[in-house]
Scaffold this motif. Structure first.
Motif, mmCIF file in Angstrom:
data_model
loop_
_atom_site.group_PDB
_atom_site.id
_atom_site.type_symbol
_atom_site.label_atom_id
_atom_site.label_comp_id
_atom_site.label_asym_id
_atom_site.label_seq_id
_atom_site.Cartn_x
_atom_site.Cartn_y
_atom_site.Cartn_z
ATOM 1 N N TYR A 1 3.682 -30.948 48.840
ATOM 2 C CA TYR A 1 4.399 -30.411 49.978
ATOM 3 C C TYR A 1 5.981 -30.249 49.360
ATOM 4 N N THR A 2 6.158 -29.018 49.905
ATOM 5 C CA THR A 2 7.583 -28.509 50.147
ATOM 6 C C THR A 2 8.258 -28.745 51.527
ATOM 7 N N GLN B 1 11.149 -28.876 54.298
ATOM 8 C CA GLN B 1 12.317 -28.095 54.435
ATOM 9 C C GLN B 1 13.076 -28.819 55.488
ATOM 10 N N ARG C 1 15.535 -27.360 50.551
ATOM 11 C CA ARG C 1 14.144 -27.717 50.381
ATOM 12 C C ARG C 1 14.078 -28.716 49.198
ATOM 13 N N GLN D 1 10.690 -31.116 46.803
ATOM 14 C CA GLN D 1 9.245 -31.317 46.622
ATOM 15 C C GLN D 1 8.880 -32.467 46.868
#
Length: 373
Positions: free
Chosen positions: A348-349, A351, A366, A368
């Motif tokens: 997933y990223t 944010q 952002r 990871q």
């Protein structure tokens, strides 16, 4: 006068012993070096080079005596080294040797990589001109040779580090020994070993180097990274944001530290440096916003969105604050607890959405994250 003569005699005895042990010769009480040089030239005009391989493989650092004999000539005089010191491995090294080994690795331009190590810094403002910089040092457990029978003094990690500014001047040092309770070796090998420390730094550009050594076999590793601590007077960012720290563990009974914002109400948020989490864990997010517009009546909005590829997979509810929870630091503090079970396994990223509604500015950092089954 007697004391001076005794001191001179003692120093001469030391030099004589040193020269004989190394195959040399000492000359004293001569104001005419001509005879000395003639003797040196005569002694080195012809010589034999002898070599041998010892059958004693012990790397204990002990002194080993040598003796060379002539079996057919009795009219010759032999001059040779009387012995040598054997190589010394880690098990036979002294405390001073081990400390020097760490110092040499810290100063070395070629970093050791026999033991994998990783350092993750962060920064949080504690005053207008100072920041608290937590440092997390991580070593994979599977690389450590410890066993349940390992002695307590060997089930340790030595940590040595230095922080230098852009002019190569040291501004912070780390020196500690981390004791490990090795009871379940299989569990240790599945996890990472993490050491937490912190420094107070002024705004600026820094370079961090940390050396780690396990004390069973003496294997070492090191890691270097750059660190930029923002200057609030020169920071032109629309929203002044601290580091975003992700953790999966709240350590109970942490000692109170007014300068470390990761310690709150007797609990310390332990950063998850690898950002790999299991589905059954909780995701704790912590970050701060400094000097928002409308200091008396700020209005900050924030949420965290999780993207899998380009698809928004999950987002936390929007949080709004109209006050500074840390007024002494002119900071608004945000904490989130997201069950990892809300996210299907995968990469997933994350944010982090932060909006200063009074100023009409925003930022969306952002990072990871990987969720495993």
């Amino acid at each position: 006068m007697t004391g001076a003569i005794s001191s001179l005699s003692s120093s001469q005895d030391t030099l004589t012993t040193m020269s004989e042990d190394t195959g040399g010769r000492a000359f004293f009480d001569s104001n005419d070096f001509g005879d000395v040089f003639n003797r040196v030239v005569a002694d080195t005009s012809a010589y034999y080079v002898l070599g041998y391989s010892s059958t004693n493989n012990a790397r204990d650092g002990r002194y080993r005596h040598l003796k060379v004999k002539l079996t057919k000539r009795t009219d010759l005089k032999l001059e040779y080294r009387s012995g040598y010191y054997a190589p010394r491995d880690f098990q036979h090294s002294t405390r001073d040797d081990r400390e020097q080994q760490l110092q040499q690795q810290l100063l070395s331009d070629l970093s050791s990589t026999d033991l994998s190590a990783y350092v993750a810094p962060a920064f949080f403002r504690v005053s207008d001109a100072r920041y608290f910089v937590p440092l997390s040092v991580v070593v994979p457990g599977y690389q450590l040779p410890f066993a349940p029978t390992t002695a307590k003094d060997k089930a340790t990690l030595d940590v040595l580090g230095v922080v230098v500014d852009d002019k190569k001047r040291p501004v912070g040092r780390i020196r500690d020994t981390m004791k490990l309770a090795v009871t379940n070796v299989d569990e240790l090998k599945r996890k990472t070993v993490q050491y937490e420390t912190g420094l107070d730094l002024a705004p600026g550009k820094y370079h961090v180097k940390v050396v780690v050594r396990e004390n069973q076999n003496g294997t070492m590793g090191s890691y270097e990274t750059d660190l930029i601590v923002p200057d609030p007077k020169k920071d032109t960012a629309s929203v002044k944001l601290s580091s975003v720290v992700i953790g999966t563990q709240l350590q109970e009974g942490a000692r109170r530290n007014a300068r470390n914002p990761l310690i709150r109400n007797g609990q310390q948020l332990v950063p998850n440096v690898t950002r790999v989490v299991s589905a059954g864990q909780h995701l704790y997010f912590y970050y701060e916003v400094y000097d928002p517009a409308g200091a008396d009546k700020p209005k900050l909005l924030t949420s965290i969105a999780f993207f899998k590829g380009r698809v928004r997979a999950f987002e936390t509810p929007l949080v709004e604050t109209t006050e500074l929870s840390a007024p002494d630091r002119k900071a608004a503090v945000f904490q989130f607890d997201v069950p990892a079970a809300s996210l299907p396994p995968g990469l997933y990223t994350c944010q982090v959405n932060v909006i200063d509604d009074v100023a009409g500015t925003f930022t969306f950092p952002r990072l990871q994250l990987y969720v495993r089954k």
